[in-house]
Design an enzyme around this catalytic site. Structure first.
Site, PDB file in Angstrom:
ATOM      1  N   ASN A 173      -1.582   5.250   2.779  1.00 54.99           N
ATOM      2  CA  ASN A 173      -1.480   4.218   1.872  1.00 54.99           C
ATOM      3  C   ASN A 173      -0.527   4.320   0.891  1.00 54.99           C
ATOM      4  OD1 ASN A 173      -2.228   1.485   0.984  1.00 54.99           O
ATOM      5  ND2 ASN A 173      -3.678   2.237  -0.395  1.00 54.99           N
ATOM      6  N   THR A 226       3.471   3.899   4.117  1.00 58.33           N
ATOM      7  CA  THR A 226       3.174   3.948   5.487  1.00 58.33           C
ATOM      8  C   THR A 226       4.230   4.323   6.510  1.00 58.33           C
ATOM      9  OG1 THR A 226       1.402   2.380   4.812  1.00 58.33           O
ATOM     10  CG2 THR A 226       2.106   2.385   7.111  1.00 58.33           C
TER      11      THR A 226
END
Ligand code: GLY
Length: 564
Positions: free
Chosen positions: A395, A375
């Site tokens: 992710n 992230t």
């Protein structure tokens, strides 16, 4: 190998970069008089500052940085993912934008389970079936419509230039691209910009003409440039190779949402953070309130009792996360009850400093009246004093590894943030329950914790980080490093970190975190420690008493502060 071990090592391999930096240099203070941008890549930081110098505000800079990161930091910067943006105006109004991905219309509760009802690991992590409907572009359009000052085209143009003309990859990026070459080849049937025959070296130019063309469509047509027309068609076509399920209708119907921030106090500071579907804001407020009555500064930074208390509040916050947090549009999140002062204090009542609590003895709390790494984060303060704290994600590193052919961007693998099977751990070892089960159109629970802190009604800190499940505890520690231990912003960001998430019942630590004598004491009390590579990459800004902006750019990555 159990799913937990396998997934944890997978997560670590995705999220961890080498933890080696010059400690003294890592603490060097950088200050700016007017405006500052801190983010994961020097080119994106430069773009953000240029936008502010051109008269843009923090939201214009955030839009420019979000799109620039999609070009220069493709393992997490994105247009194929989602995120959260916290905003605070110079006059103190705050707002929270949720541009988290949603489950496609064809998604269903057991879609990642095999015939025996066991999770199939790769399905929710790799390939297009792992992707949620992207939210970043709609989010940026919404942010611009409400708060932007410059023209939309101006905010997005720097990213187009970077994609078209190319940028020089850093040494860390060259290593990452080389490491992922086989994965890109496996999950893409057509050539992608991230793969070349020779090995990538520091300074090599990465050009992304397909991405430039997509960004031009977004520049000229706004959200329709992405959610309709050729880009939408390319996303749907990309589903075929790895059995993805995102449809044209899913894309057309995607909507980011303005939400009311969660806020609360830690001593005489006001903490403003992201509400559900982030678990971060509620968990952060809970933990800060619990440690607020203890003499942390007297106990000392990363000393025995300090670490013990912090680990114990982390343990309880993550146990509550597993049961009570999910998408508020689908699950009645008991937000008021979770933030109730009596409830918060009841969670640590009876805490023993003599020995470790066992996670098996910690269940989610009983709420009165009540029938849930790769992230990236950017922090911005503009020349007028408006602030943005935004965390955005695919992710895993490079998300699903699927690059949309013809459109040149990577799709997320955010579906793994759902509880694929209630009670089974996800990529980060996080356990979830029904609150976070899969449902068409629902947002997966997140740990992203973009946060803004005020003192006496004035802006004090803008902070956030990537790091999967470690996001919340990294923000927690960084905030305490400044507010309880008096560290400067850069020192607070650079300081080694530790993390506990209820299950597994270990304290994961970076090298150098926790004084050796304290660690020995804690081991005797029953705590187990597991060393790992870097935890998080915090990027933050602190407003000093003289009004200057002190930045904290995480030395664990290529994170960079810039300003004027
Ligand atoms: N994908 C990491 C998070 O949202 O928590």
């Amino acid at each position: 190998m159990t799913r937990t071990i396998l997934l944890t090592s997978f997560a670590i391999s995705l999220c961890v970069e080498l933890f080696s930096f010059n400690w003294a240099a890592a603490q060097e203070i950088q200050k700016y008089k007017h405006a500052a941008v801190v983010c994961a890549h020097p080119e994106a930081a430069r773009v953000g500052v240029a936008i502010i110098k051109d008269g843009g505000n923090a939201v214009d800079a955030a839009i420019a940085v979000q799109f620039a990161l999609a070009v220069v930091y493709p393992n997490a910067g994105n247009i194929g993912g989602g995120g959260f943006m916290m905003y605070r105006s110079k006059t103190g109004e705050s707002d929270a934008l949720d541009y988290r991905e949603t489950a496609p219309g064809k998604a269903s509760r057991d879609m990642y389970l095999d015939a025996k009802g066991n999770p199939v690991i790769d399905k929710s992590l790799l390939g297009a079936l792992a992707s949620g409907v992207p939210g970043s572009v709609d989010g940026m359009v919404k942010a611009h419509n409400k708060y932007g000052k410059l023209k939309w085209k101006k905010d997005i143009q720097p990213a187009i230039d970077l994609a078209e003309k190319g940028f020089a990859v850093t040494a860390q990026q060259a290593a990452e691209l080389n490491r992922h070459k086989a994965d890109f080849l496996k999950y893409n049937s057509k050539p992608v910009a991230f793969v070349k025959e020779a090995v990538w070296k520091e300074g090599d130019l990465l050009k992304q003409p397909q991405l430039a063309a997509t960004l031009k469509l977004i520049r000229d047509k706004g959200r329709a440039g992405f959610y309709e027309g050729p880009v939408a068609a390319a996303i749907v076509a990309a589903m075929a190779h790895t059995q993805g399920i995102i449809s044209e209708q899913d894309l057309k119907e995607y909507k980011s949402v303005w939400r009311k921030p969660v806020s609360g106090s830690y001593q005489n500071y006001t903490v403003i953070s992201m509400p559900p579907p982030s678990s971060g804001g509620i968990a952060l407020l809970t933990m800060l309130k619990q440690v607020g009555n203890y003499p942390l500064s007297r106990w000392g930074f990363q000393q025995d009792s300090t670490v013990q208390l912090m680990v114990e509040v982390e343990r309880r916050a993550y146990a509550d996360r597993a049961s009570y947090l999910g998408d508020p549009d689908f699950f009645k999140v008991p937000q008021t009850a979770l933030l109730d002062t009596n409830y918060i204090q009841s969670r640590i009542k009876g805490l023993s400093f003599e020995k470790a609590t066992l996670s098996t003895d910690v269940k989610p709390g009983v709420l009165p009246g009540y029938e849930s790494e790769q992230t990236t984060h950017y922090s911005i303060v503009d020349a007028e004093g408006n602030a943005v704290s935004a965390t955005t994600t695919l992710n895993g590193s490079y998300g699903s590894l699927v690059v949309v052919d013809g459109a040149g961007f990577i799709l997320n693998n955010e579906m793994d943030d759902f509880s694929v099977k209630p009670g089974s751990p996800n990529m980060y070892g996080l356990i979830g329950g029904e609150a976070n089960s899969i449902y068409a159109g629902k947002r997966m629970l997140s740990s992203m914790t973009p946060t803004i802190i005020e003192k006496d009604g004035k802006l004090l800190m803008v902070v956030g980080t990537p790091g999967g499940s470690t996001i919340i505890t990294s923000v927690f520690q960084t905030v305490l490093n400044v507010l309880a231990f008096g560290q400067g912003m850069q020192a607070a960001v650079a300081a080694p970190r530790f993390h506990h998430q209820w299950l597994p019942d270990d304290v994961t630590v970076e090298k150098g975190a926790i004084a050796p004598a304290a660690r020995a004491h804690l081991q005797v009390k029953g705590y187990t420690f597991k060393e790992r590579g870097s935890i998080g990459r915090v990027d933050a800004i602190l407003v000093r008493p003289d009004g200057e902006l002190e930045t904290g750019a995480d030395p664990r990555g290529n994170d960079t502060a810039s300003g004027f």
